[in-house]
Design a protein around this motif. Structure first.
Motif, PDB file in Angstrom:
ATOM      1  N   UNK A   1       0.830  -1.208   0.000  1.00 52.09           N
ATOM      2  CA  UNK A   1       0.000   0.000   0.000  1.00 52.09           C
ATOM      3  C   UNK A   1       0.853   1.241   0.000  1.00 52.09           C
ATOM      4  N   UNK A   2       0.324   2.291  -0.622  1.00 54.26           N
ATOM      5  CA  UNK A   2       0.978   3.603  -0.578  1.00 54.26           C
ATOM      6  C   UNK A   2       0.059   4.530   0.196  1.00 54.26           C
ATOM      7  N   UNK A   3       0.602   5.143   1.224  1.00 55.33           N
ATOM      8  CA  UNK A   3      -0.203   5.950   2.154  1.00 55.33           C
ATOM      9  C   UNK A   3      -0.080   7.432   1.844  1.00 55.33           C
ATOM     10  N   UNK A   4      -1.151   8.164   2.079  1.00 58.34           N
ATOM     11  CA  UNK A   4      -1.133   9.612   1.871  1.00 58.34           C
ATOM     12  C   UNK A   4      -0.233  10.264   2.919  1.00 58.34           C
ATOM     13  N   UNK A   5       0.842  10.966   2.506  1.00 57.83           N
ATOM     14  CA  UNK A   5       1.748  11.568   3.487  1.00 57.83           C
ATOM     15  C   UNK A   5       1.080  12.695   4.282  1.00 57.83           C
ATOM     16  N   UNK A   6       0.113  13.316   3.646  1.00 57.56           N
ATOM     17  CA  UNK A   6      -0.659  14.376   4.292  1.00 57.56           C
ATOM     18  C   UNK A   6      -2.114  14.237   3.848  1.00 57.56           C
ATOM     19  N   UNK A   7      -3.033  14.869   4.569  1.00 50.11           N
ATOM     20  CA  UNK A   7      -4.443  14.800   4.194  1.00 50.11           C
ATOM     21  C   UNK A   7      -4.681  15.659   2.967  1.00 50.11           C
ATOM     22  N   UNK A   8      -5.636  15.248   2.139  1.00 51.07           N
ATOM     23  CA  UNK A   8      -5.943  16.076   0.973  1.00 51.07           C
ATOM     24  C   UNK A   8      -6.928  15.421   0.036  1.00 51.07           C
ATOM     25  N   UNK A   9      -7.073  16.020  -1.143  1.00 51.07           N
ATOM     26  CA  UNK A   9      -7.982  15.506  -2.168  1.00 51.07           C
ATOM     27  C   UNK A   9      -7.161  15.157  -3.409  1.00 51.07           C
ATOM     28  N   UNK A  10      -7.425  13.984  -3.962  1.00 50.28           N
ATOM     29  CA  UNK A  10      -6.704  13.560  -5.170  1.00 50.28           C
ATOM     30  C   UNK A  10      -7.147  14.437  -6.338  1.00 50.28           C
ATOM     31  N   UNK A  11      -6.174  15.145  -6.951  1.00 51.99           N
ATOM     32  CA  UNK A  11      -6.505  16.016  -8.087  1.00 51.99           C
ATOM     33  C   UNK A  11      -5.914  15.527  -9.409  1.00 51.99           C
ATOM     34  N   UNK A  12      -4.927  14.633  -9.326  1.00 55.57           N
ATOM     35  CA  UNK A  12      -4.311  14.130 -10.546  1.00 55.57           C
ATOM     36  C   UNK A  12      -3.644  12.772 -10.232  1.00 55.57           C
ATOM     37  N   UNK A  13      -3.668  11.870 -11.216  1.00 52.78           N
ATOM     38  CA  UNK A  13      -2.942  10.600 -11.068  1.00 52.78           C
ATOM     39  C   UNK A  13      -2.048  10.403 -12.291  1.00 52.78           C
ATOM     40  N   UNK A  14      -1.004   9.608 -12.142  1.00 53.50           N
ATOM     41  CA  UNK A  14      -0.006   9.411 -13.202  1.00 53.50           C
ATOM     42  C   UNK A  14      -0.334   8.171 -14.031  1.00 53.50           C
TER      43      UNK A  14
END
Lengths: 370, 122
Positions: free
Chosen positions: B63-76
């Motif tokens: 798993x890859x964890x979110x380093x900080x809280x936020x909203x996903x705006x773009x993926x690679x």
């Protein structure tokens, strides 16, 4: 007072350990040994085996030498295969079962004229030895070759390499063996392996193993490959991994290994576990190991539940990963008898439903020279 | 713009309140050949530390964890199409997703590159 930690179990090393470290291998514990998982990378090593020649250190596997009277009859007791017809300098893949019919281990039995050499899985060394000792008659001596090395050279260029180093072995067909000399080193060579490729396995004394390995590595077609690639290669070839695709709780019939049994053994029995195995041949087995092609590019993994169209659990996955040469994921698993005739199955990962299609194994055709 | 790192081997790089997230060189080396990635949906809101993406090697899924809280705006999408990019360029072209940070100060909790290198024993 500080808590005392458990002492780490001491892991054994094969005679080639120093070579692996020098080659930059990632070393991991495996079946009580420090083994190379990979060198350049699993995908590169898998491709090396399929296109050139890969060298594997499989010295962690157990080699047991048998001499004495009544060897064929003894092995016909231990295994459901036809051993009476096993000729000198030939080998057979088979299983040993316990009295409930479950598989203790899958093994190779090699008739070498004056003795029989059995190769067992590393993780089953102690278990297999205990089982053998329990049933060994006085007329037979069993010797565990504790330090004996085993190297596997696998791939289409294995024969090219051997043509230079030990041309006599080119006369071998798949599952035949002979004593040979490679760079002055006496060893026993079989044309066999567990990758689906043509290739050779070489049993060599511990003190010669490193020199032999280096001799092979000096050939331009040859590079090291580790346990990681060994697993993707055997899976792609539809070959079982003991402890995963079969175990003490699965019979050879359930494991779809009934083909190791000769016709005579299927009618007459006379081996440990015959009662349940013959019953399953007559009445059907409660589950069967099947092969699957996985839709998409996400692998399904050991332990995942197999579902039918309606989402009911009908079995479980025992092996699964990307098949690098095929370019898609494949898997093996057990399916309950009622659903074995289906062709469509599903695995759900993180809410995503993945389609699996039952296919015949091997997933990729074998390249044996017969 | 410098990278900061988590104990779970993600890196985060801020450009205003948009944070790019990937995995460290150490992580890709430990994983081995990456063969599959699962990227989050655009618009997904994640708390700090939530599992946001998946990276799979031949042998296992991580798993890859979110380093900080936020909203996903773009993926690679490039790494979904060619997962090996993660091994080849984990700190650049191998990025996974971008978050609009809900609290940029959370970045201050993460390790500097030097501290991360010490953490992994380099």
């Amino acid at each position: 007072m500080a808590a005392m930690s458990q002492p780490e179990p001491v892991l054994a090393k094969t005679p080639l350990y120093d070579l692996h470290v020098a080659a930059g291998a990632k070393i991991v514990p495996f079946a009580g040994y420090q083994m190379p998982l990979q060198y350049q990378g699993i995908l590169a090593e898998h491709e090396q085996c399929r296109t050139r020649a890969a060298l594997f250190d499989v010295s962690h596997m157990g080699q047991i030498r048998f001499t004495g009277e009544g060897l064929p009859a003894f092995f016909e007791r231990l295994s459901p295969s036809d051993i009476l017809s096993l000729a000198s300098h030939h080998m057979r893949y088979t299983v040993m079962c316990h009295d409930k019919g479950g598989i203790i281990d899958d093994i190779m039995i090699l008739h070498r004229g004056e003795d029989i050499l059995v190769v067992v899985n590393a993780a089953c060394r102690a278990k297999d030895w205990a089982h053998i000792q329990q049933h060994l008659p006085r007329s037979i001596k069993a010797e565990f070759l504790e330090t004996q090395g085993l190297l596997a050279l696998q791939g289409p260029d294995a024969k090219t390499v051997m043509a230079r180093l030990a041309p006599d072995v080119l006369s071998l067909s798949f599952m035949q063996g002979m004593w040979a000399s490679i760079n002055g080193i006496q060893c026993y060579v079989t044309r066999s392996g567990y990758t689906g490729e043509d290739g050779f396995e070489v049993s060599v004394a511990a003190e010669d193993a490193s020199t032999l390995a280096q001799t092979l590595l000096q050939e331009q077609e040859v590079a090291w490959a580790g346990l990681g690639a060994r697993d993707t290669l055997r899976l792609e070839a539809g070959l079982c991994l003991y402890g995963h695709d079969m175990n003490d709780a699965t019979t050879p019939i359930e494991a779809s290994l009934g083909w190791v049994m000769g016709k005579r053994r299927k009618t007459e029995g006379g081996f440990i576990g015959d009662s349940e195995i013959l019953r399953q041949l007559r009445d059907g087995a409660p589950q069967k190991r099947l092969g699957f092609r996985v839709d998409g590019n996400r692998a399904v993994r050991e332990g995942m539940t197999l579902e039918n169209e309606a989402g009911a659990s009908v079995g479980h996955i025992t092996s699964g990963s990307l098949a690098p040469t095929l370019g898609y994921p494949v898997a093996m698993g057990y399916v309950h008898a009622d659903h074995v005739s289906n062709t469509t199955f599903y695995v759900t990962i993180r809410g995503q439903r993945i389609l699996l299609t039952k296919v015949a194994m091997p997933f990729r055709p074998a390249q044996y020279v017969k | 713009m410098t990278k900061v790192y988590t104990k779970s081997h993600e890196w985060a790089e801020a450009n205003g309140d948009i944070i790019t997230v990937g995995i460290s060189h150490h992580a890709q080396a430990q994983l081995g050949d990456v063969v599959f990635v699962e990227l989050p949906a655009i618009g997904k809101k994640v708390p700090q530390g939530a599992d946001t993406a998946v990276v799979e090697s031949v042998k296992a899924a991580s798993e890859i964890y979110a380093p900080i809280a936020g909203e996903v705006v773009e993926v690679n999408q490039a790494i979904a199409d060619t997962p090996s990019i993660v091994n080849q360029d984990p700190l650049g072209a191998g990025w996974f997703f971008r978050l609009k940070a809900s609290d940029e100060s959370q970045l201050n909790q993460l390790m500097s590159e030097a501290d991360y290198k010490a953490f992994v024993g380099e």
